[in-house]
Design a protein around this motif. Structure first.
Motif, mmCIF file in Angstrom:
data_model
loop_
_atom_site.group_PDB
_atom_site.id
_atom_site.type_symbol
_atom_site.label_atom_id
_atom_site.label_comp_id
_atom_site.label_asym_id
_atom_site.label_seq_id
_atom_site.Cartn_x
_atom_site.Cartn_y
_atom_site.Cartn_z
ATOM 1 N N HIS A 116 8.671 49.630 -13.017
ATOM 2 C CA HIS A 116 7.623 49.689 -11.991
ATOM 3 C C HIS A 116 7.877 50.788 -10.959
ATOM 4 C CE1 HIS A 116 5.236 46.054 -13.103
ATOM 5 N NE2 HIS A 116 6.369 45.770 -13.722
ATOM 6 N N ARG A 117 8.643 51.805 -11.347
ATOM 7 C CA ARG A 117 8.747 52.988 -10.495
ATOM 8 C C ARG A 117 7.445 53.768 -10.563
ATOM 9 N NH1 ARG A 117 13.556 56.031 -13.289
ATOM 10 N NH2 ARG A 117 12.515 55.053 -15.074
ATOM 11 N N MET A 118 7.165 54.532 -9.512
ATOM 12 C CA MET A 118 6.046 55.455 -9.520
ATOM 13 C C MET A 118 6.572 56.869 -9.337
ATOM 14 S SD MET A 118 3.466 53.565 -10.154
ATOM 15 C CE MET A 118 2.117 54.718 -9.896
ATOM 16 N N PHE A 119 5.991 57.792 -10.077
ATOM 17 C CA PHE A 119 6.385 59.200 -10.037
ATOM 18 C C PHE A 119 5.226 59.985 -9.430
ATOM 19 C CE2 PHE A 119 8.810 57.093 -13.206
ATOM 20 C CZ PHE A 119 10.052 57.715 -13.245
ATOM 21 N N VAL A 120 5.474 60.654 -8.320
ATOM 22 C CA VAL A 120 4.437 61.407 -7.618
ATOM 23 C C VAL A 120 4.754 62.892 -7.727
ATOM 24 C CG1 VAL A 120 3.258 61.807 -5.426
ATOM 25 C CG2 VAL A 120 4.029 59.502 -6.022
ATOM 26 N N ALA A 121 3.793 63.660 -8.239
ATOM 27 C CA ALA A 121 3.987 65.095 -8.433
ATOM 28 C C ALA A 121 3.246 65.881 -7.362
ATOM 29 C CB ALA A 121 3.490 65.514 -9.818
ATOM 30 N N GLU A 122 3.918 66.868 -6.808
ATOM 31 C CA GLU A 122 3.304 67.804 -5.877
ATOM 32 C C GLU A 122 2.896 69.067 -6.627
ATOM 33 O OE1 GLU A 122 5.553 66.968 -1.665
ATOM 34 O OE2 GLU A 122 6.661 68.084 -3.189
ATOM 35 N N GLN A 123 1.863 69.726 -6.138
ATOM 36 C CA GLN A 123 1.348 70.924 -6.792
ATOM 37 C C GLN A 123 2.409 72.020 -6.906
ATOM 38 O OE1 GLN A 123 -2.238 72.308 -4.950
ATOM 39 N NE2 GLN A 123 -2.627 73.900 -6.463
ATOM 40 N N LEU A 124 3.360 72.025 -5.997
ATOM 41 C CA LEU A 124 4.427 73.029 -6.010
ATOM 42 C C LEU A 124 5.358 72.898 -7.211
ATOM 43 C CD1 LEU A 124 5.479 73.014 -2.248
ATOM 44 C CD2 LEU A 124 4.463 74.930 -3.483
ATOM 45 N N GLY A 125 5.385 71.707 -7.821
ATOM 46 C CA GLY A 125 6.252 71.524 -8.974
ATOM 47 C C GLY A 125 7.346 70.494 -8.799
ATOM 48 N N PHE A 126 7.306 69.739 -7.700
ATOM 49 C CA PHE A 126 8.282 68.669 -7.483
ATOM 50 C C PHE A 126 7.683 67.337 -7.932
ATOM 51 C CE2 PHE A 126 9.482 71.903 -4.403
ATOM 52 C CZ PHE A 126 10.866 71.954 -4.541
ATOM 53 N N VAL A 127 8.510 66.511 -8.564
ATOM 54 C CA VAL A 127 8.119 65.155 -8.930
ATOM 55 C C VAL A 127 9.114 64.204 -8.290
ATOM 56 C CG1 VAL A 127 7.715 63.514 -10.797
ATOM 57 C CG2 VAL A 127 7.137 65.940 -11.122
ATOM 58 N N TRP A 128 8.593 63.258 -7.481
ATOM 59 C CA TRP A 128 9.441 62.344 -6.712
ATOM 60 C C TRP A 128 9.356 60.933 -7.271
ATOM 61 C CZ3 TRP A 128 12.449 64.888 -3.366
ATOM 62 C CH2 TRP A 128 12.012 66.129 -2.898
ATOM 63 N N VAL A 129 10.454 60.197 -7.145
ATOM 64 C CA VAL A 129 10.517 58.808 -7.599
ATOM 65 C C VAL A 129 10.355 57.881 -6.406
ATOM 66 C CG1 VAL A 129 11.920 57.033 -8.717
ATOM 67 C CG2 VAL A 129 12.021 59.409 -9.522
ATOM 68 N N TYR A 130 9.417 56.929 -6.534
ATOM 69 C CA TYR A 130 9.216 55.888 -5.523
ATOM 70 C C TYR A 130 9.537 54.538 -6.153
ATOM 71 C CZ TYR A 130 7.014 59.192 -2.357
ATOM 72 O OH TYR A 130 6.778 60.248 -1.514
ATOM 73 N N LEU A 131 10.352 53.759 -5.457
ATOM 74 C CA LEU A 131 10.769 52.456 -5.959
ATOM 75 C C LEU A 131 9.799 51.369 -5.501
ATOM 76 C CD1 LEU A 131 14.607 52.773 -5.333
ATOM 77 C CD2 LEU A 131 13.301 53.388 -7.381
ATOM 78 N N ARG A 132 9.995 50.185 -6.035
ATOM 79 C CA ARG A 132 9.093 49.067 -5.741
ATOM 80 C C ARG A 132 9.066 48.708 -4.260
ATOM 81 N NH1 ARG A 132 5.489 45.685 -8.368
ATOM 82 N NH2 ARG A 132 6.709 43.818 -7.965
ATOM 83 N N ASP A 133 10.154 48.952 -3.556
ATOM 84 C CA ASP A 133 10.197 48.616 -2.136
ATOM 85 C C ASP A 133 9.552 49.687 -1.266
ATOM 86 O OD1 ASP A 133 12.023 50.686 -2.225
ATOM 87 O OD2 ASP A 133 13.741 49.496 -1.566
#
Length: 650
Positions: free
Chosen positions: A240-257
């Motif tokens: 249930h992690r979410m991966f958020v991508a920025e247009q610049l080319g970074f992808v960040w991991v967001y945890l359930r909390d």
């Protein structure tokens, strides 16, 4: 309705719930609510406000999973499940035992009515519990007539309902004094008037509508401080992690909390071509996890590149997760799958997704400029070009020619010598954000359908459902109307019409969304929810299965009273970039106040229906553990604190 005063300390009150076991003991019991300092409340000026269905846990009411044995008047819709209903019943019978032991009048009916108001859909208003920072009544608000009858017959019961000395003392005094303490300023919400109001109860449990029939939804802020977040997706691996991508080319991991990991999952900023120009369509545009990502760690990305400082392309590549860190990609694992030359800076497409068939779908733009001016018929109608298409490939192997993928054997133009075998559908302009319908959670109806928003040229934006071999009309048509008259009147066009189109009076750049199939907001099930990048408008489509058509349902942010629940907001940034679905099927969208790839005004919002929720416990998830290396940044909401930035393109 009165908004109760803030507690002087400003701190959240602690919940005191005393559960009574069936007994003949004579101890005094209190209702399972917050301790109320009535004297403080009476000294604070009253603020009138309209109410909305809300429970004592500061959430919307629900339809219980099972019928209620005790507070049966609320078994269709209210704030109690069977467990809470049983607790109330235990306390009730314990009080009855004490009344019998004392030789008092039982007052059974009125006692039950008052105790069951905890189950009312308007319980929060009856108990002045609209937010977690206000003191909460121990007795519900009683209308004066009913209160007078209760005082006359049952005032001796008060000492069994509460330990609050003020309530006990006033119950022994005259009726006016007692009833002034338990009264509510807004007589629509005192008991039993709250049961008789047609305005309150006629549409109880349905999505709230404003005076124009617009469906009112509320939002929760999920993530912020992002630079043009172009997509958010889950990996389907049970974490249930979410991966958020920025247009610049970074992808960040967001945890359930809600926390974000310090290090990015992926950093492609050195390869991705983008600029800080407002509205630049190039950059990191798409990402999809392999259906068996949990086992093979494979994922795919779509981004813009610049070759030799002059040739622009879009590239689709495969990558793998690090063997040593589940929250980091292997930076050296990139394997280029496909590259396509881009003749202009705009219309780069960018959607990647896996269908239920396990194949990778790639959505390309028509090449840019205006009117698809490439060749006699444009790229979109030219099946020998990869631009303006929906492509479908099998990435679980390679072919004899050296391609890093295979062609699915049922691709529609596989044996057409004038078509590229990768083409699955054509005639698209610039499909921006597509999704796979996971289907109705019970019947599975709609499962596997692919919805897309196709950005228009001068007049219309459209929503399409993708089918094998389909021609979606561009550049012959824009929406339902002709764009290129000669092509439009060609009898061989045989195009598939949109399920919905809207004019540029409504918005000028569609952002495709999702059919809601989540658990938390049952009223939204089956609605296809999408938006417009330029106007900031959120829209919905409702399917008429019998007619085989879709009709628009207007969506708007709920009024302040509608979104008065803790943690909810009723506003968002104007520029809606993308929509998202988490692993449980809940729906989100990503928006920014300033659409530049370098501006940190991007925010992720989650939808919530304030009129009805799922029964408690139904939507609980058991995510797999996530091993975290390095720091986590806790989520800090900002939308209530910061003014909105708005910009207009001239």
């Amino acid at each position: 309705m009165r908004d109760a005063a803030l507690h002087p300390s400003g701190a959240r009150r602690a919940v005191l719930r005393t559960v009574a076991r069936p007994s003949s003991s004579t101890k005094t019991l209190s209702l399972p609510q917050f301790i109320l300092i009535i004297s403080v409340m009476l000294l604070v000026p009253v603020q009138l406000a309209s109410a909305h269905p809300q429970c004592l846990d500061f959430a919307p009411p629900f339809k219980p999973s099972w019928h209620l044995e005790f507070c049966t008047q609320y078994e269709q819709f209210g704030c109690c499940d069977q467990k809470t209903d049983n607790v109330i019943a235990e306390r009730y019978w314990d009080i009855i035992d004490q009344l019998e032991a004392a030789g008092d009048e039982l007052c059974a009916d009125m006692l039950k009515e008052i105790m069951c108001q905890e189950c009312s859909p308007y319980a929060a208003h009856l108990y002045d519990a609209e937010d977690p920072y206000t003191p909460v009544r121990e007795l519900p608000g009683l209308c004066f007539g009913y209160c007078s009858e209760f005082h006359g017959k049952c005032r001796h019961v008060v000492k069994y309902l509460t330990e609050n000395q003020l309530l006990r003392d006033t119950s022994e005094r005259d009726v006016s004094t007692f009833c002034s303490v338990v009264d509510l300023s807004d007589q629509d919400y005192c008991y039993p008037n709250v049961l008789k109001s047609a305005d309150l109860n006629s549409n109880l449990g349905q999505v709230a509508e404003d005076t124009k029939g617009c469906l009112q939804v509320c939002l929760t802020e999920v993530a912020n401080n992002l630079r043009n977040p172009v997509l958010m997706l889950h990996s389907g691996d049970g974490t249930h992690r979410m991966f958020v991508a920025e247009q610049l080319g970074f992808v960040w991991v967001y945890l359930r909390d809600g926390s974000r990991l310090e290090r990015p999952f992926l950093d492609m900023s050195g390869e991705v071509m983008t600029t800080p120009w407002l509205g630049d369509e190039r950059g990191f545009l798409g990402m999809a996890f392999h259906p068996k990502y949990r086992d093979n760690g494979r994922f795919f990305i779509y981004y813009s590149i610049l070759v030799n400082s002059e040739l622009e392309k879009v590239r689709v590549s495969e990558m793998k997760v690090s063997a040593h860190d589940m929250n980091a990609a292997d930076a050296h694992s990139e394997r280029v799958i496909l590259e396509i030359e881009e003749p202009a800076a705009n219309h780069n497409g960018g959607q990647l997704l896996f269908g239920l068939d396990g194949y990778l779908y790639i959505f390309t733009g028509d090449g840019g400029k205006a009117g698809d001016p490439f060749g006699k018929y444009g790229n979109a109608q030219n099946k020998s070009a990869l631009l303006g298409k929906v492509l479908r490939i099998d990435i679980d192997g390679s072919d004899s020619s050296g391609k890093q993928f295979r062609i699915p054997p049922d691709n529609p133009f596989l044996r057409d010598p004038e078509a590229r075998p990768e083409v699955y559908a054509y005639g698209v302009r610039n499909m921006w954000r597509c999704s796979v319908d996971r289907g109705d959670p019970v019947s599975r109806y709609g499962r596997g359908r692919i919805f897309c928003g196709d950005v228009g040229q001068n007049r219309y934006e459209e929503i399409d459902i993708i089918v094998k071999g389909g021609n979606y009309g561009w550049r012959a048509k824009e929406g339902f109307e002709c764009y290129d008259l000669k092509l439009c009147h060609n009898s061989s066009l045989n195009d598939i019409l949109p399920i919905f189109a809207y004019s540029h009076h409504v918005g000028k750049s569609v952002t495709g969304g999702y059919v809601y199939r989540g658990c938390e907001s049952p009223n939204l099930n089956g609605l296809y929810i999408f938006g417009d990048f330029m106007s900031g408008r959120i829209m919905a489509l409702e399917e008429d299965k019998a007619a085989g058509s879709w009709r628009e349902r207007s969506v708007c942010m709920g009024e302040t009273k509608t979104c008065s629940f803790p943690g909810l907001i009723n506003h968002h940034h104007k520029f809606i970039i993308s929509f998202a679905e988490d692993e449980a099927g809940e729906l989100y969208f990503l928006a920014t106040a300033y659409p530049s790839a370098t501006s940190p005004y991007g925010t992720v919002f989650k939808f919530m229906d304030p009129s009805r929720r799922a029964p408690p416990g139904k939507c609980k998830q058991k995510p797999l553990p996530v091993k975290v290396r390095g720091k986590k940044f806790p989520f800090v909401p900002r939308e209530r604190e910061s003014p909105q930035l708005t910009f207009t393109f001239l």
